[in-house]
Write a protein that holds these residues in place. Sequence first.
Motif, mmCIF file in Angstrom:
data_model
loop_
_atom_site.group_PDB
_atom_site.id
_atom_site.type_symbol
_atom_site.label_atom_id
_atom_site.label_comp_id
_atom_site.label_asym_id
_atom_site.label_seq_id
_atom_site.Cartn_x
_atom_site.Cartn_y
_atom_site.Cartn_z
ATOM 1 N N ALA A 1 0.834 -1.206 0.000
ATOM 2 C CA ALA A 1 0.000 0.000 0.000
ATOM 3 C C ALA A 1 0.866 1.254 0.000
ATOM 4 N N LEU A 2 1.943 1.241 0.766
ATOM 5 C CA LEU A 2 2.845 2.398 0.781
ATOM 6 C C LEU A 2 3.413 2.671 -0.608
ATOM 7 N N VAL A 3 3.886 1.619 -1.273
ATOM 8 C CA VAL A 3 4.493 1.781 -2.596
ATOM 9 C C VAL A 3 3.461 2.268 -3.601
ATOM 10 N N THR A 4 2.272 1.710 -3.551
ATOM 11 C CA THR A 4 1.222 2.077 -4.506
ATOM 12 C C THR A 4 0.756 3.510 -4.307
ATOM 13 N N ALA A 5 0.701 3.968 -3.044
ATOM 14 C CA ALA A 5 0.191 5.308 -2.747
ATOM 15 C C ALA A 5 1.236 6.400 -2.919
ATOM 16 N N ALA A 6 2.475 6.038 -3.149
ATOM 17 C CA ALA A 6 3.538 7.042 -3.254
ATOM 18 C C ALA A 6 3.329 7.933 -4.478
ATOM 19 N N GLU A 7 3.533 9.223 -4.272
ATOM 20 C CA GLU A 7 3.539 10.138 -5.405
ATOM 21 C C GLU A 7 4.873 10.075 -6.134
ATOM 22 N N VAL A 8 5.931 9.843 -5.355
ATOM 23 C CA VAL A 8 7.281 9.739 -5.913
ATOM 24 C C VAL A 8 7.914 8.459 -5.387
ATOM 25 N N LEU A 9 8.398 7.628 -6.304
ATOM 26 C CA LEU A 9 9.048 6.374 -5.927
ATOM 27 C C LEU A 9 10.509 6.450 -6.347
ATOM 28 N N LEU A 10 11.397 6.245 -5.372
ATOM 29 C CA LEU A 10 12.833 6.351 -5.620
ATOM 30 C C LEU A 10 13.491 4.993 -5.424
ATOM 31 N N GLY A 11 14.573 4.755 -6.155
ATOM 32 C CA GLY A 11 15.295 3.503 -5.982
ATOM 33 C C GLY A 11 16.274 3.253 -7.099
ATOM 34 N N ALA A 12 17.051 2.203 -6.942
ATOM 35 C CA ALA A 12 17.928 1.765 -8.022
ATOM 36 C C ALA A 12 17.070 1.204 -9.144
ATOM 37 N N PRO A 13 17.549 1.255 -10.387
ATOM 38 C CA PRO A 13 16.755 0.733 -11.501
ATOM 39 C C PRO A 13 16.267 -0.694 -11.271
ATOM 40 N N ARG A 14 17.114 -1.537 -10.657
ATOM 41 C CA ARG A 14 16.699 -2.922 -10.405
ATOM 42 C C ARG A 14 15.518 -2.979 -9.457
ATOM 43 N N HIS A 15 15.540 -2.152 -8.416
ATOM 44 C CA HIS A 15 14.431 -2.135 -7.459
ATOM 45 C C HIS A 15 13.158 -1.604 -8.102
ATOM 46 N N LEU A 16 13.280 -0.532 -8.854
ATOM 47 C CA LEU A 16 12.093 0.038 -9.511
ATOM 48 C C LEU A 16 11.457 -0.965 -10.458
ATOM 49 N N GLY A 17 12.277 -1.817 -11.074
ATOM 50 C CA GLY A 17 11.749 -2.812 -11.999
ATOM 51 C C GLY A 17 11.061 -3.979 -11.321
ATOM 52 N N LEU A 18 11.161 -4.079 -9.989
ATOM 53 C CA LEU A 18 10.545 -5.190 -9.269
ATOM 54 C C LEU A 18 9.118 -4.903 -8.806
ATOM 55 N N VAL A 19 8.656 -3.662 -8.961
ATOM 56 C CA VAL A 19 7.309 -3.318 -8.501
ATOM 57 C C VAL A 19 6.477 -2.837 -9.687
ATOM 58 N N PRO A 20 5.160 -3.076 -9.647
ATOM 59 C CA PRO A 20 4.313 -2.733 -10.806
ATOM 60 C C PRO A 20 4.176 -1.227 -11.001
ATOM 61 N N GLU A 21 3.934 -0.829 -12.234
ATOM 62 C CA GLU A 21 3.726 0.579 -12.566
ATOM 63 C C GLU A 21 2.417 1.074 -11.944
ATOM 64 N N VAL A 22 2.408 2.355 -11.571
ATOM 65 C CA VAL A 22 1.215 3.000 -11.015
ATOM 66 C C VAL A 22 0.956 4.265 -11.821
ATOM 67 N N ASP A 23 -0.262 4.414 -12.313
ATOM 68 C CA ASP A 23 -0.599 5.591 -13.125
ATOM 69 C C ASP A 23 -0.370 6.880 -12.342
ATOM 70 N N GLY A 24 0.329 7.838 -12.959
ATOM 71 C CA GLY A 24 0.554 9.139 -12.344
ATOM 72 C C GLY A 24 1.700 9.189 -11.363
ATOM 73 N N GLN A 25 2.291 8.046 -11.063
ATOM 74 C CA GLN A 25 3.396 8.009 -10.091
ATOM 75 C C GLN A 25 4.716 8.343 -10.788
ATOM 76 N N GLU A 26 5.494 9.244 -10.154
ATOM 77 C CA GLU A 26 6.826 9.554 -10.677
ATOM 78 C C GLU A 26 7.830 8.543 -10.131
ATOM 79 N N ARG A 27 8.736 8.101 -11.004
ATOM 80 C CA ARG A 27 9.774 7.166 -10.594
ATOM 81 C C ARG A 27 11.133 7.722 -10.998
ATOM 82 N N HIS A 28 12.046 7.714 -10.038
ATOM 83 C CA HIS A 28 13.361 8.284 -10.309
ATOM 84 C C HIS A 28 14.443 7.402 -9.698
ATOM 85 N N ALA A 29 15.499 7.169 -10.462
ATOM 86 C CA ALA A 29 16.669 6.450 -9.952
ATOM 87 C C ALA A 29 17.524 7.395 -9.130
ATOM 88 N N TRP A 30 18.294 6.838 -8.196
ATOM 89 C CA TRP A 30 19.174 7.649 -7.360
ATOM 90 C C TRP A 30 20.226 8.353 -8.210
#
Length: 416
Positions: free
Chosen positions: A22-51
């Motif tokens: 729920a925390l990951v899904t509700a995040a407006e901004v999701l940060l992490g290494a590319p490998r970590h970001l690729g392990l969780v499903p996409e969320v519409d409208g959520q920004e994703r950024h690598a470190w």
Amino acid sequence: MVVDVVGLPAVGWSGLGEAERALVTAAEVLLGAPRHLGLVPEVDGQERHAWPSPLRPQLPAFLEAYAGRRVVALASGDPLVAGIGSTLVDLLGPDAVRVHPAVSSVALAGARMGWDAATFEVVRIASEGAQEVWPLLAPGRRLVALSRDARTPAAVAQVLVDAGFGLSVVTVLADLGTPAETRQEVLAATGVEGDVPALNVVCVACATDQPEADGSPVPGLPDDAYEHDGQLSKRVVRAAALAHLRPASGDLLWDLGAGAGSVGIEWCRAVAGARAIAVERDGERAARITRNARHLGVPGLQVISGVNADALTWLPAPDAVFVGGGADTGLLHTVLAMLRPGGRLVVHAVTVETEALLLDLQATLGGELTRLSVETLGPLGRFRGWVPARPVVQWSLVTAAAGRGDEPSQEEETAR
């Protein structure tokens, strides 16, 4: 801002609990290494950024851009075990970081090996040659090394062989906690062969048949442990200096006129997390310090060519300073002005001119003056005799601690 840091198990999204999902899904901004970001499903409208890279220098501005928004950072396992969680706590403070750990690779490694957590040490490998292992080697010791990449296990085995620990048992645990988990166990002398997955942990049971092989962190390595041209603080004198410098985790040492870098290197070896900057005017010696640091297991030692007093002011303020050569009034006054409250200063003098300077400073500022004379047994014709080394005058000083009212500090006294 407040950042939630969610630790991912090796299997990724399927291994997270409902609250963490729920925390990951509700995040407006999701940060992490590319490998970590690729392990969780996409969320519409959520920004994703690598470190950003390099991480620490750019992290404050990077995070400031997301102030006021719901920010979640992804990490591996327990984010506080050599992870981004520790970095964020250091930067933002514990009240601004909420950590949601999964089982760490360290815990899984201990479980697979049957090792009690109190019976092994954890070391994070950042260098290609895995030199970080070297200072931890001792007969009977257990290590869990968090690998840099697929080449780390072979590098660890090579360090063990070079250090005389070829009889050590090396166990490579890869893809821990996944259906693809593997285990390879070899003697260090045999080496690690074949392809190793990039996600691996190296467990070492140290063993040696060479009594002199010991990576003890206690200051006072043999002089021949260093590559040098004669500009080296000798073993007994070096140990005396470090006793007054008092290495501590997180503290920063300036090693000025570093020569072979022995004081800075042994400062870093003494305590995990101790940091050092070696400043050496001579470029060839500076390169030699870098080689010594790598060989003796502290590749993170920073080396700077140049030792003029004016060149020091841009460096981060030190907790301790060692001046092994080239001390003069301007340099020492700059050092005293830069030292943190409660900082430790040790200066060595071998000339009468520098000795006179230290006598004057001690009379004004206090501290302790010691004359160190060491004699070593050596041949004398058909017999033996004591061979004296050049005496060293040592001045050690602890600056005034913070919070002492209107009492002037040692730096302020010096500036008057």
